[in-house]
Scaffold this active site. Structure first.
Site, mmCIF file in Angstrom:
data_model
loop_
_atom_site.group_PDB
_atom_site.id
_atom_site.type_symbol
_atom_site.label_atom_id
_atom_site.label_comp_id
_atom_site.label_asym_id
_atom_site.label_seq_id
_atom_site.Cartn_x
_atom_site.Cartn_y
_atom_site.Cartn_z
ATOM 1 N N CYS B 105 0.842 -1.199 0.000
ATOM 2 C CA CYS B 105 0.000 0.000 0.000
ATOM 3 C C CYS B 105 0.880 1.252 0.000
ATOM 4 O O CYS B 105 1.535 1.534 -0.976
ATOM 5 C CB CYS B 105 -0.973 -0.046 1.174
ATOM 6 S SG CYS B 105 -2.316 1.136 1.010
ATOM 7 N N HIS B 233 -3.514 -5.688 1.013
ATOM 8 C CA HIS B 233 -2.802 -5.868 2.281
ATOM 9 C C HIS B 233 -2.702 -7.338 2.683
ATOM 10 O O HIS B 233 -3.619 -7.855 3.328
ATOM 11 C CB HIS B 233 -3.540 -5.129 3.393
ATOM 12 C CG HIS B 233 -3.420 -3.645 3.326
ATOM 13 N ND1 HIS B 233 -2.457 -2.950 4.015
ATOM 14 C CD2 HIS B 233 -4.143 -2.715 2.654
ATOM 15 C CE1 HIS B 233 -2.601 -1.647 3.776
ATOM 16 N NE2 HIS B 233 -3.609 -1.481 2.953
ATOM 17 N N GLU B 235 -0.853 -8.512 5.037
ATOM 18 C CA GLU B 235 -0.733 -8.575 6.505
ATOM 19 C C GLU B 235 -2.082 -8.399 7.192
ATOM 20 O O GLU B 235 -2.179 -8.550 8.408
ATOM 21 C CB GLU B 235 0.287 -7.534 6.999
ATOM 22 C CG GLU B 235 -0.220 -6.112 7.137
ATOM 23 C CD GLU B 235 -0.587 -5.436 5.827
ATOM 24 O OE1 GLU B 235 -0.241 -5.955 4.753
ATOM 25 O OE2 GLU B 235 -1.250 -4.380 5.879
#
Lengths: 993, 271
Positions: B105, B233, B235
């Site tokens: 990002c 994302h 994570e």
């Protein structure tokens, strides 16, 4: 010499900001524009050689792939009208600050004093508009004249070689600063009130007299003389008292002595609503909880604290930022969210920020009647507030996990902007409980974060008044999430190193409030205002003291830790300044350049405010139940309800919030087969290697206040807890915040119905007390905003009395969380709870223009039993989906569950448990409290029924593969709608915003 | 016991995803450390001590001059105290040593704007950008992604398709020179693309392609496969309860995002 760098988009590059202007110009002003291109303008007030300017323009200021730049000349002359919008002097310019930082990186030196970069936006417009149209476009769409200035240039007046000349919005104050004025309190009552009014002090006559008497006391005169003051009070002292004693800070109405009477009944005396209902409720609940008490810190800090587990504590606070949001929706809401972030951050030793929750009350964005003066169109309020909260939350890296939007035309005068933040902290830091803090004698007063300017002066006193013609524009500010983020990154590290003893935020009242409050720990403080870093020179001491400039915390640092604290601060790019020390002198001693400018007894400052004495008189409004036939087409009615603003999807708002940063998202705002179903509450997993969850929910029903605020409050608590339980929150591990937004309840010429409005407040407190004590959900913190009126000329608009109840709690294992979308054909659908003829204040009645009389009433004992058993069923894994029945009743809840899950439903209305005989439309749309719809797999139905036991429940239907909602009443089909049609009706109203 | 390879997650100035990124590194096998950029600039921590670098999500400097623009500038100019070297030199050394870097990002935006991606011919020059979504809005939504099995990217090895959240306002991948895109296509550097979950094909249709990215690009890598950036994302999807439909779909216990970190771990010689 100042120079402009203009940055525009290359040809063919999409410019969404320009397209947005075309759209909003059409809907807000009716002006049709063919196209708008935009450019970013940087005005550098510094002398730099050409090659450096080139480096700046080509590097950080523009992106070579999509942008082009021009130094000292216009980027474009391809327009019919150009409007350039910049900030007024002194308004926070976040982009300008970042630009300055980028330039200082290139120069490898900090900007010198006097050097600065200012930004503006240029709109290059292709459209046939008159100058008057351009003015309208600027003032109603592009800019807000409280904070912006603009320039309109027609193509034929424009010099394509030179472009616009640099214009610097530098703050230049007339005085040199440092002035202290004396205030002559030796006068008549009229004189005292003139001082209060002219100074925007918002102090009453009795308060002014109390202050007058204090300064005349011989012991006070003597002590003040000893520190070098004259016989008269200083402006520093008066301003300090005014903010400390403001309604905003002292909650004078909630602490008033109230004579309350119902009808012709006996007069009861209530000595402080706050102590009689709120504090008492929590004390009683905590006593009842015994060893299971989850509360750690209630009412005494910036936020409430409860236990999460052995290692961690949860912190929660909700605030409002209504008045600033009415004047500047973007800045007001942004400041609201980053402001409330500092509450959990300034609680105990300081918490890591875990989530935000936002609730807004607006008038319809489609409002099409003439607007009263100084009121912004609700669509602008809506857009600005949503964008402000978006930037505040997203940029701070705090997920916005839950919220609500309520619409009522009376929020035209003042919108309500509730911003809440939850945090988590290790239960012990350096061996001591993290929820406790205490400044010690000798600790240094250190201010951390942003600098002080004129921003937000009189914010505390301003929000303690209605919105009127003289409302100060200086009360408007723009928050800066990045400065705050840097500060919190630093302070959390300082916290974990144990570098400070106490911390609090600088919000309303600024240093006066933060230092004044912390000084209560030691019994005094010595504060040197001239040491405080300023944004620009020329401020007087009283301004430095009460400025509400944002992004600042005050910490108490032991002298031995000061060097380490300041070093770490500097290394992490945060400004921290030693402003003095905490003492046990008994006085708040305020100095400027070594000279005493204020000297107040701590006891008088904090406890000297006289208690208000108020009258409250309740006469139940004479409301009638409307009489009308059941509408022939209930399909149409349900579709209309699904499209009502209070029921329809808020996805166009909520998608703009990051709801999963930090990685702990479990139940998101959206759920279901298409990721668009409306979740009842949020579940997050704060510790990523554990499955323990935090559950957050809200309840708010201002419509019911039109009938009885007692039931409004009870229903708000019930709604919050119902939402909480429906996702899997443990009802025995929950705490709540109360957040009252009222219209002025103090009788006066402006408010002849004060006694009634105060009686509404009394009844709401009773409803709140009864609800939370019955549910055993302690109140841990709260807030009140008591002046939500708009008065301009003959026009007065008062909001409906509104109570937001926000619940925080825990669930043992997030893997047992439940969402509201139907899961599987063949599953059984249950309704828990009884449906009564309770449509007073309902969305159904409102749809037909009625209010009615039969407001929903909560049966707390039965509801609690139901919630406890439902929770057991959830923990046992018996529940496939669960959704609470609220606005629009069972019918709306059925529709939402079905279209969210993409699963059909066949329901028999006659199976619903009702109180007495009820007509089909009443059963469908009644808003009786404490009801939930639950989906259970057939194999688990037996066990589920056993768990629910003797509480009121019924099997009312079955999930089907047919994508329809069908409702029968006995043999007759009374409602049958395809899921798609219902979803469209529900998603379309706000979908385009 | 063998020492686990070390991952660094740089934070500060508005980085927000450092904790979940560190947790993802841990689950992937690394010994993770969150390092504030001031610790790098003070010289207390040096990148040379780590095996895997994470530039994760957030709003660096508020994205005030455009996403990650100020940080790109900072890394270009900032000097490390004591040594006098620029932080960018440490970074170049990290790359030259063949260590992997993941940008997510805001971190991806940073890498593109610093010219670390796509890094054609090993040249650090900005040839692409990430700009405002076509919708003009920040949006949080889960998207379906397809991975190019022939991409040199070491992070996506074994991946075919997956679902991850996007959370950005400036995620539209754009190049100004069509040849750049051609070279990226032929080099299989368009590692991840936004796709239609039904057909399994890359798509330009909103909201499946949430920002209007050229070539539906969601993530791109360098020719070495060691520098990788993506808007979605990974994570944020570490466990099935992160998935928006986990209460209604059968999903593996482990979130799909961990694989990227485990691949990095295996690449650097962990096992």
């Amino acid at each position: 010499m100042a120079v402009r760098i203009e940055v525009g988009y290359r040809d063919g590059v999409h410019d969404p900001r320009g397209e947005w202007v075309v759209q909003e110009a059409g809907s807000l002003t009716g002006i049709t524009l063919r196209s708008v291109r935009t450019a970013n303008i940087y005005t550098l007030d510094m002398d730099l050689p050409g090659d450096v300017l080139e480096k700046i323009a080509s590097g950080p200021f523009s992106d070579p792939i999509i942008q082009e730049y021009s130094i000292g000349g216009p980027i474009s002359s391809d327009f019919q009208i150009l409007i350039e919008v910049g900030y007024k002097p002194g308004v926070t310019d976040n982009v300008g600050r970042s630009a300055g930082e980028a330039v200082s990186q290139i120069l490898e030196r900090p900007l010198a004093g006097g050097e600065a970069i200012y930004t503006s936006i240029q709109y290059l417009i292709d459209g046939d508009l008159s100058h008057a149209d351009a003015e309208r476009l600027a003032s109603q769409v592009l800019a807000n004249d409280l904070i912006h200035r603009w320039e309109i240039v027609h193509r034929d007046q424009f010099d394509p070689e030179q472009g616009l000349s640099p214009d610097i919005p530098k703050v230049v104050l007339s005085g040199e600063g440092g002035r202290v004025a004396e205030v002559d309190l030796d006068g008549s009552d009229d004189d005292l009130m003139r001082i209060s009014r002219d100074g925007l002090l918002a102090l009453s006559l009795e308060e002014m007299r109390t202050i007058q008497a204090y300064f005349a006391r011989p012991d006070v005169v003597k002590r003040r003389r000893e520190v070098g003051l004259g016989g008269k009070a200083t402006d520093v002292e008066i301003e300090c008292l005014a903010q400390t004693w403001s309604e905003h800070c002292k909650h004078k109405i909630f602490n008033a002595l109230i004579h309350y009477r119902e009808g012709e009944g006996k007069v009861e005396t209530i000595d402080s609503l706050f102590h009689s209902y709120i504090v008492r409720a929590t004390e009683e609940i905590r006593t009842g909880m015994g060893k299971g008490d989850i509360c750690l810190s209630v009412f005494r800090d910036n936020a409430g604290v409860i236990r999460f587990n052995e290692e961690y504590s949860l912190v929660f606070k909700v605030e409002t930022h209504n008045s600033p949001s009415a004047l500047d929706p973007y800045g007001g809401a942004l400041t609201g969210i980053v402001g409330v972030n500092r509450d959990p951050f300034g609680t105990g030793k300081g918490a890591n920020l875990l989530f935000n929750t936002d609730v807004f009350c607006f008038a319809s964005p489609f409002y099409d009647k003439p607007l009263p003066p100084r009121i912004l169109h609700p669509r602008r309020i809506y857009e600005g507030v949503v964008e402000g909260v978006e930037h505040g939350g997203n940029k701070s890296g705090i997920p916005t996990v839950n919220g609500a939007v309520v619409f009522d035309e009376r929020f035209l005068g003042k919108p309500l902007v509730y911003c809440g933040t939850g945090g988590i902290m290790p239960s012990r830091i350096m061996g001591s409980p993290s929820h406790e803090k205490r400044a010690l004698v000798g600790d240094r007063i250190v201010m951390v974060g942003g600098r002080i300017g004129k921003d937000g002066i009189h914010g505390a006193t301003f929000s303690s008044e209605e919105l009127h013609e003289g409302s100060p524009v200086s009360a408007v500010q723009i928050g800066d999430p990045i400065t705050q983020k840097r500060m919190t990154d630093f302070l959390l590290r300082a916290r974990d190193e144990g570098l400070y003893n106490s911390i609090t935020d600088n919000g309303a009242g600024g240093l006066s409030s933060s230092v004044g409050e912390m000084a209560e720990d030691t019994g005094g403080a010595e504060l040197h205002l001239d040491l405080a870093p300023l944004k620009y020179p020329g401020l007087d001491p009283w301004e430095i003291l009460i400025s509400e400039a944002q992004e600042r915390m005050t910490v108490a640092v032991p002298p031995d830790n000061l060097a380490r604290f300041l070093d770490l601060s500097e290394k992490m790019g945060v400004e921290s300044t030693d402003l003095g020390r905490f003492t046990d002198s008994g006085s708040f001693h305020i100095l400027h350049e070594g000279r005493t400018v204020g000297f107040l007894d701590m006891a008088f400052l904090h406890d000297g405010v006289p208690q208000m004495v108020l009258e409250a008189h309740w006469t139940a409004p004479s409301r009638q139940e409307p009489i009308f036939d059941q509408p022939p087409d209930l399909n149409e009615v349900l579709l209309s309800l699904l499209s009502r603003l209070n029921i329809c999807s808020k996805e166009s708002i909520v998608r703009r919030y990051d709801h999963e940063v930090q990685g702990g998202s479990v139940v998101k705002p959206f759920t279901g087969a298409h990721d668009d179903g409306p979740s009842d509450a949020a579940v997050i997993r704060p510790i990523l290697n554990s499955f323990e969850g935090v559950v957050v929910a809200n309840g708010i029903v201002p419509r019911y206040s039109d009938i009885d605020t007692y039931h409004m409050a009870a229903c708000a608590v019930d709604e919050a807890l119902r939402n909480y339980v429906s996702v899997g929150g443990d009802p025995d591990w929950a705490a709540a915040l109360d957040n009252f937004c009222w219209c002025d309840p103090v009788a006066s010429e402006k408010t002849p119905d004060g006694p009634f409005k105060l009686a509404q407040l009394v009844r709401a407190n009773r409803g709140l007390y009864d609800a939370v004590t019955s549910y055993r959900v302690p109140l841990i913190s709260g807030k009140d905003s008591m002046k939500n009126d708009y008065i301009m000329g003959d026009i007065k608009i008062s909001i409906p009395p509104t109570l937001l109840v926000s619940v925080i709690g825990r669930m043992e294992d997030v893997r047992s969380a439940v969402t509201m979308d139907l899961k599987r054909p063949g599953n059984v659908l249950y309704l828990l709870g009884e449906t009564a003829d309770e449509l007073g204040g309902s969305e159904y009645y409102a749809h037909f223009g009625h209010i009615g009389a039969n407001v929903p009433q909560v049966d707390f004992t039965r509801a609690r039993e139901r919630y406890l058993r439902l929770h057991r069923a959830v923990v046992e894994g018996l529940v496939a989906s669960c959704h609470d029945c609220s606005d629009g009743g069972v019918a709306v809840a059925l529709a939402e569950m079905a279209f969210s899950g993409g699963v059909g439903l066949e329901v028999d209305l006659q199976a619903l448990p009702t109180t007495g005989e009820l007509r089909a439309d009443r059963v469908l749309f009644s808003e009786s409290a404490s009801r939930l719809l639950v989906e259970v797999a057939p194999g688990k139905a037996g066990r589920f029924e056993k768990v629910m036991g003797s509480t009121v429940w019924a099997r009312i239907g079955v999930c089907t593969a047919d994508e329809r909602l069908s409702v029968r009443s006995g043999k007759g089909l009374i409602l049958s709608l395809a899921l798609d049609r219902m979803r469209d009706a529900w998603k379309s109203p706000l979908g385009g915003l | 016991m063998r020492v686990r390879p070390k991952a660094v997650v740089i934070t500060g100035n508005g980085t927000n995803c450092e904790r979940e990124a560190a947790e993802a590194c841990r689950l992937g096998g690394f010994d993770p450390r969150i390092v504030h950029i001031s610790d790098l600039l003070s010289g207390e921590v040096v990148l040379d001590d780590f095996h895997f670098l994470n530039l994760t999500g957030g709003f660096l400097d508020g994205d005030d001059l455009g996403a990650a623009m100020v940080q790109a500038n900072r890394l270009r100019y900032a000097r490390v105290e004591g040594s006098g070297e620029r932080l960018s030199e440490q970074l170049s050394r990290f790359i030259d040593q063949g260590k992997p870097i993941l940008g997510v990002c805001n971190g991806f935006q940073l890498m593109v704007k610093m010219g670390l991606l796509p890094c054609l011919d090993g040249e650090q020059r900005q040839v692409a950008t990430l700009t405002f979504n076509d919708s003009g809005r920040f949006e949080d939504r889960w998207v379906h992604l397809i991975a190019d099995a022939s991409s040199p990217c070491i992070f996506t090895r074994g991946a075919e398709s997956l679902t991850l959240p996007v959370r950005h306002g400036e995620g539209k991948f754009v190049v100004s020179d069509p040849e750049v895109l051609d070279r990226m296509e032929s080099g299989r550097l368009l590692t991840l693309r936004y796709a239609d979950a039904g057909s399994g094909r890359a798509t330009m249709d909103y909201p499946m392609n949430p920002n209007g990215s050229m070539a539906a690009a969601a993530g791109i890598c360098s020719p070495s496969g060691l520098l990788f950036g993506l808007m979605p994302h990974p994570e944020a999807y570490l466990h099935r309860v992160n998935h928006p439909r986990w209460t209604r779909e059968e999903l593996p216990e482990e979130g799909a995002g961990i694989a990227f970190f485990r691949n990095a771990f295996e690449y650097v010689g962990g096992s």
